[in-house]
Design a protein around this motif. Structure first.
Motif, PDB file in Angstrom:
ATOM      1  N   ASP A   1       0.834  -1.211   0.000  1.00 19.86           N
ATOM      2  CA  ASP A   1       0.000   0.000   0.000  1.00 19.86           C
ATOM      3  C   ASP A   1       0.866   1.258   0.000  1.00 19.86           C
ATOM      4  O   ASP A   1       0.587   2.227  -0.709  1.00 19.86           O
ATOM      5  CB  ASP A   1      -0.931   0.011   1.216  1.00 19.86           C
ATOM      6  N   ALA A   2       1.938   1.233   0.788  1.00 24.54           N
ATOM      7  CA  ALA A   2       2.842   2.382   0.839  1.00 24.54           C
ATOM      8  C   ALA A   2       3.570   2.564  -0.491  1.00 24.54           C
ATOM      9  O   ALA A   2       3.732   3.693  -0.977  1.00 24.54           O
ATOM     10  CB  ALA A   2       3.848   2.205   1.968  1.00 24.54           C
ATOM     11  N   VAL A   3       3.997   1.452  -1.101  1.00 26.09           N
ATOM     12  CA  VAL A   3       4.666   1.525  -2.406  1.00 26.09           C
ATOM     13  C   VAL A   3       3.729   2.121  -3.444  1.00 26.09           C
ATOM     14  O   VAL A   3       4.118   3.004  -4.231  1.00 26.09           O
ATOM     15  CB  VAL A   3       5.146   0.123  -2.848  1.00 26.09           C
ATOM     16  N   LEU A   4       2.486   1.676  -3.449  1.00 22.43           N
ATOM     17  CA  LEU A   4       1.519   2.177  -4.426  1.00 22.43           C
ATOM     18  C   LEU A   4       1.184   3.648  -4.187  1.00 22.43           C
ATOM     19  O   LEU A   4       1.019   4.412  -5.144  1.00 22.43           O
ATOM     20  CB  LEU A   4       0.246   1.325  -4.392  1.00 22.43           C
ATOM     21  N   ALA A   5       1.099   4.042  -2.942  1.00 19.33           N
ATOM     22  CA  ALA A   5       0.794   5.445  -2.644  1.00 19.33           C
ATOM     23  C   ALA A   5       1.888   6.364  -3.191  1.00 19.33           C
ATOM     24  O   ALA A   5       1.608   7.410  -3.805  1.00 19.33           O
ATOM     25  CB  ALA A   5       0.634   5.642  -1.139  1.00 19.33           C
ATOM     26  N   LYS A   6       3.146   5.971  -2.989  1.00 16.41           N
ATOM     27  CA  LYS A   6       4.246   6.776  -3.525  1.00 16.41           C
ATOM     28  C   LYS A   6       4.249   6.759  -5.055  1.00 16.41           C
ATOM     29  O   LYS A   6       4.518   7.781  -5.700  1.00 16.41           O
ATOM     30  CB  LYS A   6       5.583   6.263  -2.978  1.00 16.41           C
ATOM     31  N   THR A   7       3.933   5.601  -5.620  1.00 14.82           N
ATOM     32  CA  THR A   7       3.889   5.492  -7.084  1.00 14.82           C
ATOM     33  C   THR A   7       2.812   6.404  -7.668  1.00 14.82           C
ATOM     34  O   THR A   7       3.041   7.080  -8.681  1.00 14.82           O
ATOM     35  CB  THR A   7       3.620   4.036  -7.491  1.00 14.82           C
ATOM     36  N   HIS A   8       1.660   6.456  -7.034  1.00 11.99           N
ATOM     37  CA  HIS A   8       0.577   7.322  -7.515  1.00 11.99           C
ATOM     38  C   HIS A   8       0.974   8.798  -7.438  1.00 11.99           C
ATOM     39  O   HIS A   8       0.644   9.587  -8.330  1.00 11.99           O
ATOM     40  CB  HIS A   8      -0.689   7.065  -6.705  1.00 11.99           C
ATOM     41  N   ALA A   9       1.672   9.166  -6.391  1.00  9.50           N
ATOM     42  CA  ALA A   9       2.117  10.556  -6.256  1.00  9.50           C
ATOM     43  C   ALA A   9       3.108  10.912  -7.370  1.00  9.50           C
ATOM     44  O   ALA A   9       3.045  12.006  -7.954  1.00  9.50           O
ATOM     45  CB  ALA A   9       2.762  10.765  -4.888  1.00  9.50           C
ATOM     46  N   TRP A  10       4.032  10.000  -7.695  1.00  8.73           N
ATOM     47  CA  TRP A  10       4.966  10.244  -8.788  1.00  8.73           C
ATOM     48  C   TRP A  10       4.238  10.322 -10.126  1.00  8.73           C
ATOM     49  O   TRP A  10       4.615  11.110 -10.996  1.00  8.73           O
ATOM     50  CB  TRP A  10       6.024   9.143  -8.837  1.00  8.73           C
TER      51      TRP A  10
END
Length: 446
Positions: free
Chosen positions: A427-436
């Protein structure tokens, strides 16, 4: 009569089949791999293993084949965050109009760290346990791989123009030595030189790399003969083909990891074999960018060590080594006009032990042998997509998908358990990916 007490080990993996890769083309049925302190201590029939070992953990894989972890021998893993940004474009337009301008605005430690985190999660879920990395900020890349418990050879970049990583030629080399020294003796992370390509690296830099690679005992990871345009451009500039220039500079030797190699003469293939060069076949990236076809079967027949890589997600667009194996084999057959070329057992070897050999890690990984590190992947073959089952190697190379990888170990540590990542917060990886994604889309649109 006295009986010897079973030896305590950390882990015993019992599998329906084991494909050790070395010896070549061997499939063992009902075998177990015993692991202790991160290393393989035995490979033997399950019944014998149960009598000989008392494991702290036992994993039973009754419908699976256990293979060495796959080795992705050419990646730009921070570029996972650029997946799908600029598709359906020729190489130089793709690079000069989209990738480099966006990188110029986002590249930095955070971009690199977050891209590697996304890539590691994807690779583990696909059975890949080692990557040959080529990107900027290798200090951050290496630290991220180390923190995530993933094996990697991290490239020390050299390119003849200023970047966020280094501004001058001297600074590239100073920082390269610092990063190399920081990972000396690390269990998972080592380094290589990663000059970008002959068309972006000067003779002076190549000469320094040759000397330092010998002194530091590391490989040289280099895009070479990727396109016909690259070859013609070098001929117009220096009167030499890029490979000839590398020969003249002393770079064609057993340290060279030559990536792509779509434009080769028979003499160049023979020179690679004689010098001990490793060639990385990146078929999907080359197909997508219409860069050309690596003569993989000619290279194999000449005795060249041929490995497989995905390239970066911006030009592939995934890190799926099962897909890459299938494409590599099929393309090699088509280019050679020979259905027997690049057979299934060799394809698996190219994606494991040959990659390890290219990276100088063949004494540690790439096959399931006593004394090597326990980098392992389990593939469930009971799925309807891999039934009926006649030949294990054929199913692995031509039919199995990465979704059938259920369990992965790196250095004996379980990283994937029944398809669940054990120590990555997705979930944390995806959240950062979405922000990028939001930031990068705004830059490219501008």
């Amino acid at each position: 009569m006295s009986q010897t007490a079973p030896q305590t080990v950390d882990l015993l993996i019992e599998a329906r089949w084991v494909v050790p890769v070395e010896p070549h083309a061997v499939v063992l049925e009902h075998h177990a791999v015993a692991v202790d302190q991160g290393a393989i201590v035995a490979l033997l029939p399950i019944a014998e293993a149960r009598a000989a070992y008392a494991p702290r953990e036992r994993v039973e894989l009754g419908e699976h084949v256990l293979i060495p972890g796959l080795v992705n021998t050419h990646t730009h893993n921070p570029m996972t965050l650029l997946r799908g940004l600029a598709d359906d474009l020729p190489l130089m337009v793709w690079l000069q109009k989209h990738i480099w301008p966006v990188e110029g605005q986002v590249i930095g430690p955070e971009f690199v760290r977050d891209g590697v985190e996304l890539a590691v999660a994807e690779m583990i879920r696909g059975g890949t346990t080692c990557a040959n990395e080529n990107y900027f900020f290798p200090d951050v890349i290496g630290a991220t791989y180390r923190r995530m418990g993933f094996r990697a050879v991290v490239g020390l970049p050299v390119i003849d123009f200023p970047t966020a990583w280094a501004k001058t030629q001297d600074e590239y080399f100073e920082r390269a030595i610092e990063v190399h020294d920081s990972f000396l003796g690390d269990a998972l992370v080592s380094t290589s030189f990663a000059p970008h390509a002959p068309y972006t690296v000067s003779d002076e830099s190549f000469e320094r790399i040759r000397v330092l690679a010998d002194q530091l005992d590391i490989q040289v990871h280099l895009h070479t003969h990727e396109t016909a345009h690259e070859v013609e451009e070098e001929k117009a500039k220096s009167g030499l083909r890029p490979f000839q220039r590398l020969q003249k500079l002393g770079l064609v030797n057993d340290r060279l990891i030559a990536v792509h190699m779509t434009q080769l003469t028979d003499a160049e293939i023979e020179a690679c074999a004689e010098a001990g060069v490793s060639v990385v076949h990146c078929p999907e990236s080359n197909l997508k960018l219409a860069s050309g076809f690596c003569p993989a079967e000619k290279l194999r027949q000449a005795g060249v060590n041929v490995a497989i890589g995905t390239d970066g997600c911006a030009s592939n667009n995934d890190l799926d080594m099962f897909g890459e194996m299938r494409t590599a084999a099929f393309l090699a057959k088509a280019v050679a006009n020979d259905a027997a070329a690049f057979d299934a057992a060799y394809t698996l070897r190219a994606a494991t032990l040959n990659g390890a050999r290219a990276m100088g890690l063949e004494d540690r990984i790439g096959s399931i042998e006593v004394g090597k590190q326990a980098d392992l992947a389990a593939v469930r073959l009971s799925d309807l997509e891999t039934q009926p089952l006649f030949h294990i190697a054929s199913q692995l190379a031509y039919a199995a998908g990465r979704h059938q990888v259920t369990d992965v170990w790196i250095n004996g540590v379980r990283k994937l358990a029944a398809r669940i990542l054990t120590d990555i917060d997705t979930d944390a990886v995806l959240a950062k990916t979405h922000a990028w994604r939001e930031r990068i889309a705004a830059i490219d649109a501008g």
